[in-house]
Enzyme design. Structure first.
Site, PDB file in Angstrom:
ATOM      1  N   HIS A   1      -7.160  -7.203   9.893  1.00 29.04           N
ATOM      2  CA  HIS A   1      -6.114  -5.921  10.236  1.00 29.04           C
ATOM      3  C   HIS A   1      -5.628  -5.820  11.633  1.00 29.04           C
ATOM      4  O   HIS A   1      -5.965  -6.599  12.288  1.00 29.04           O
ATOM      5  CB  HIS A   1      -6.881  -4.043   9.414  1.00 29.04           C
ATOM      6  CG  HIS A   1      -8.348  -4.864  10.026  1.00 29.04           C
ATOM      7  ND1 HIS A   1      -9.591  -4.946  10.370  1.00 29.04           N
ATOM      8  CD2 HIS A   1      -8.863  -3.668  11.143  1.00 29.04           C
ATOM      9  CE1 HIS A   1     -10.108  -4.618  11.556  1.00 29.04           C
ATOM     10  NE2 HIS A   1      -9.832  -3.850  11.282  1.00 29.04           N
TER      11      HIS A   1
ATOM     12  N   HIS B   1      -6.178  -3.479  13.902  1.00 25.95           N
ATOM     13  CA  HIS B   1      -6.826  -2.528  15.048  1.00 25.95           C
ATOM     14  C   HIS B   1      -6.632  -3.146  15.990  1.00 25.95           C
ATOM     15  O   HIS B   1      -6.728  -4.380  15.630  1.00 25.95           O
ATOM     16  CB  HIS B   1      -8.127  -1.968  14.616  1.00 25.95           C
ATOM     17  CG  HIS B   1      -8.200  -0.857  12.808  1.00 25.95           C
ATOM     18  ND1 HIS B   1      -9.120  -0.191  12.357  1.00 25.95           N
ATOM     19  CD2 HIS B   1      -7.251  -0.097  13.084  1.00 25.95           C
ATOM     20  CE1 HIS B   1      -8.528   0.725  11.755  1.00 25.95           C
ATOM     21  NE2 HIS B   1      -7.311   0.846  12.324  1.00 25.95           N
TER      22      HIS B   1
ATOM     23  N   ASP C   1      -9.005  -4.446  18.260  1.00 22.09           N
ATOM     24  CA  ASP C   1     -10.221  -4.841  19.071  1.00 22.09           C
ATOM     25  C   ASP C   1     -10.032  -6.383  17.568  1.00 22.09           C
ATOM     26  O   ASP C   1     -11.273  -6.992  18.093  1.00 22.09           O
ATOM     27  CB  ASP C   1     -11.444  -4.675  18.280  1.00 22.09           C
ATOM     28  CG  ASP C   1     -11.734  -3.877  17.002  1.00 22.09           C
ATOM     29  OD1 ASP C   1     -10.929  -2.974  16.692  1.00 22.09           O
ATOM     30  OD2 ASP C   1     -12.621  -3.791  15.916  1.00 22.09           O
ATOM     31  N   HIS C   2      -9.153  -6.167  17.191  1.00 19.53           N
ATOM     32  CA  HIS C   2      -9.016  -7.435  16.987  1.00 19.53           C
ATOM     33  C   HIS C   2      -7.732  -8.146  16.609  1.00 19.53           C
ATOM     34  O   HIS C   2      -7.667  -9.542  16.185  1.00 19.53           O
ATOM     35  CB  HIS C   2      -8.821  -7.733  14.705  1.00 19.53           C
ATOM     36  CG  HIS C   2     -10.685  -6.810  14.558  1.00 19.53           C
ATOM     37  ND1 HIS C   2     -11.342  -7.279  13.440  1.00 19.53           N
ATOM     38  CD2 HIS C   2     -11.186  -5.452  13.652  1.00 19.53           C
ATOM     39  CE1 HIS C   2     -12.656  -6.999  12.898  1.00 19.53           C
ATOM     40  NE2 HIS C   2     -11.954  -5.734  13.291  1.00 19.53           N
TER      41      HIS C   2
ATOM     42  N   HIS D   1     -11.406  -0.489   4.164  1.00 14.70           N
ATOM     43  CA  HIS D   1     -11.282  -0.528   5.669  1.00 14.70           C
ATOM     44  C   HIS D   1      -9.821   0.790   5.613  1.00 14.70           C
ATOM     45  O   HIS D   1      -9.776   1.442   4.161  1.00 14.70           O
ATOM     46  CB  HIS D   1     -11.083  -1.455   5.773  1.00 14.70           C
ATOM     47  CG  HIS D   1     -11.419  -0.542   8.164  1.00 14.70           C
ATOM     48  ND1 HIS D   1     -12.532  -0.032   8.251  1.00 14.70           N
ATOM     49  CD2 HIS D   1     -10.878  -1.727   9.627  1.00 14.70           C
ATOM     50  CE1 HIS D   1     -12.267  -0.481   9.532  1.00 14.70           C
ATOM     51  NE2 HIS D   1     -10.989  -1.060   9.854  1.00 14.70           N
TER      52      HIS D   1
ATOM     53  N   ASP E   1     -13.745  -5.345   8.760  1.00 19.41           N
ATOM     54  CA  ASP E   1     -13.899  -4.289   9.491  1.00 19.41           C
ATOM     55  C   ASP E   1     -14.413  -3.887   7.533  1.00 19.41           C
ATOM     56  O   ASP E   1     -13.118  -4.236   6.477  1.00 19.41           O
ATOM     57  CB  ASP E   1     -13.330  -3.569  10.105  1.00 19.41           C
ATOM     58  CG  ASP E   1     -13.701  -3.751  10.975  1.00 19.41           C
ATOM     59  OD1 ASP E   1     -14.403  -4.614  11.798  1.00 19.41           O
ATOM     60  OD2 ASP E   1     -12.791  -2.895  12.580  1.00 19.41           O
TER      61      ASP E   1
ATOM     62  N   HIS F   1     -19.270  -7.238  14.938  1.00 19.03           N
ATOM     63  CA  HIS F   1     -19.097  -6.390  14.976  1.00 19.03           C
ATOM     64  C   HIS F   1     -19.903  -5.301  15.336  1.00 19.03           C
ATOM     65  O   HIS F   1     -20.033  -3.961  14.728  1.00 19.03           O
ATOM     66  CB  HIS F   1     -18.668  -5.223  13.774  1.00 19.03           C
ATOM     67  CG  HIS F   1     -16.941  -4.870  13.654  1.00 19.03           C
ATOM     68  ND1 HIS F   1     -17.328  -2.865  14.435  1.00 19.03           N
ATOM     69  CD2 HIS F   1     -16.053  -4.585  14.643  1.00 19.03           C
ATOM     70  CE1 HIS F   1     -15.593  -2.773  14.379  1.00 19.03           C
ATOM     71  NE2 HIS F   1     -15.145  -3.540  14.733  1.00 19.03           N
TER      72      HIS F   1
END
Length: 323
Positions: free
Chosen positions: A57, A59, A61-62, A135, A206, A264
């Site tokens: 996805h 976000h 941090d990915h 998520h 996530d 995570h």
């Protein structure tokens, strides 16, 4: 596989943001690309020959490692194409990330958009499928599923009962081809057992606990699952679309997975992730562990113990690895 980033949304001095590199018999597959992934790849000596990037996805941090990784590829004069796979509706944002420094890469970049159940990559010996997750945004997990392997070759029967000496005929039989010996035709099923299962690895990204992951991870050899919090932060997990270690363990148990890697990890456990590992181990009968950044893990075959007992591929060379 090499765990390049095992932290939650914020990196710590011990853990970087999400990234996992899988080397599947020379095919290098990168799952998520958090900020600093390129440095982690250098630090842990994985090499940069990544063919496919699977984005769970968008976000930060990915995905915030994508611009830097693409630029590094460019500086290294990459010519090979890169395929980026992501959920439906994310192509435009990914294109912006790829060109974030104001220029287009000198190598081809192909972006595919996928939904749950789609076969994202289809190779001769394995495929990667998209998995539905739960998520706060468009998100997917991924399952790498290997094809069945050839059955075990019965060398004892071939050599001593049928009188076939070690050599090319063993390989022919193991490939499913009949051979002529001593005036008769030997069929493969006389010395080759039933097909053996390949490996299955599932990466959730996530997610909240969800039935789609249970289904995708059925009898998985390794499930890499979101375990951001321990159960004392269960309310926070629900509010932010994440799972607790106990919830991840429950999913792994219901799926019949053999091993569970918990990733995570929230910065609340920056100095000590044992609450995550302990909670999952109490609730899961298989092997549960919290990998550190840089940890390497080789996923064994379901019948690895049997393979160690003899010549798995039946060609007389004693090789007990995958064909």
């Amino acid at each position: 596989m090499t765990f390049l980033g095992t932290s939650g949304a914020v990196p710590t001095t011990q853990r970087n943001t999400s990234a996992l590199l899988v080397n599947r018999d020379g095919d290098r597959l990168l799952f998520d690309c958090g900020e600093g992934t390129q440095r982690q790849m250098m630090r842990f000596e994985t090499g940069f020959s990544v063919e496919h990037l699977f984005v769970s996805h968008l976000h930060g941090d990915h995905v915030l490692g994508i611009p830097g990784l693409v630029q590094t590829f460019d500086f290294n004069d990459r010519e090979a194409p890169l395929a980026i796979h992501a959920p439906h509706g994310t192509r435009g944002d990914l294109e912006d990330l790829v060109t974030a420094v104001g220029t287009s890469p000198s190598f081809p970049v192909r972006i595919t958009q996928n939904g749950p159940g789609d076969v994202v990559v289809d190779r001769d010996e394995y495929e990667v499928r998209a998995v539905g997750v739960d998520h706060r945004t468009r998100a997917l997990g991924y399952a790498l599923v290997e094809d069945d392997r050839k059955g075990r070759f019965d060398r004892e029967k071939a050599e001593h009962e049928l009188g076939i000496p070690p050599g090319p005929k063993y390989s022919q039989l193991h490939r499913g081809e009949p051979v002529e010996h001593d005036g008769r035709t030997i069929q493969p099923d006389e010395v080759v057992g039933p097909a053996r299962p390949g490996r299955k690895f599932v990466y959730t990204g996530d997610t909240r606990p969800t039935e789609t992951v249970v289904e995708a991870a059925e009898e998985a050899d390794l499930l890499v699952h979101d375990a951001t919090f321990a159960s004392d932060w269960a309310d926070r997990a629900r509010a932010t679309g994440h799972s607790t270690a106990r919830e991840a363990a429950d999913i792994a148990g219901r799926a019949g997975a053999t091993r569970l890697a918990l990733v995570h990890i929230s910065t609340r456990y920056a100095g000590d992730a044992s609450p995550i590992a302990d909670e999952a181990s109490e609730a899961f009968d298989g092997e549960a562990f919290v990998p550190d950044d840089g940890d390497e893990f080789e996923v064994p075959f379901p019948d690895a113990d049997a393979d160690r007992d003899g010549d798995a591929d039946g060609d007389g060379d004693g090789d007990t690895t995958a064909e």
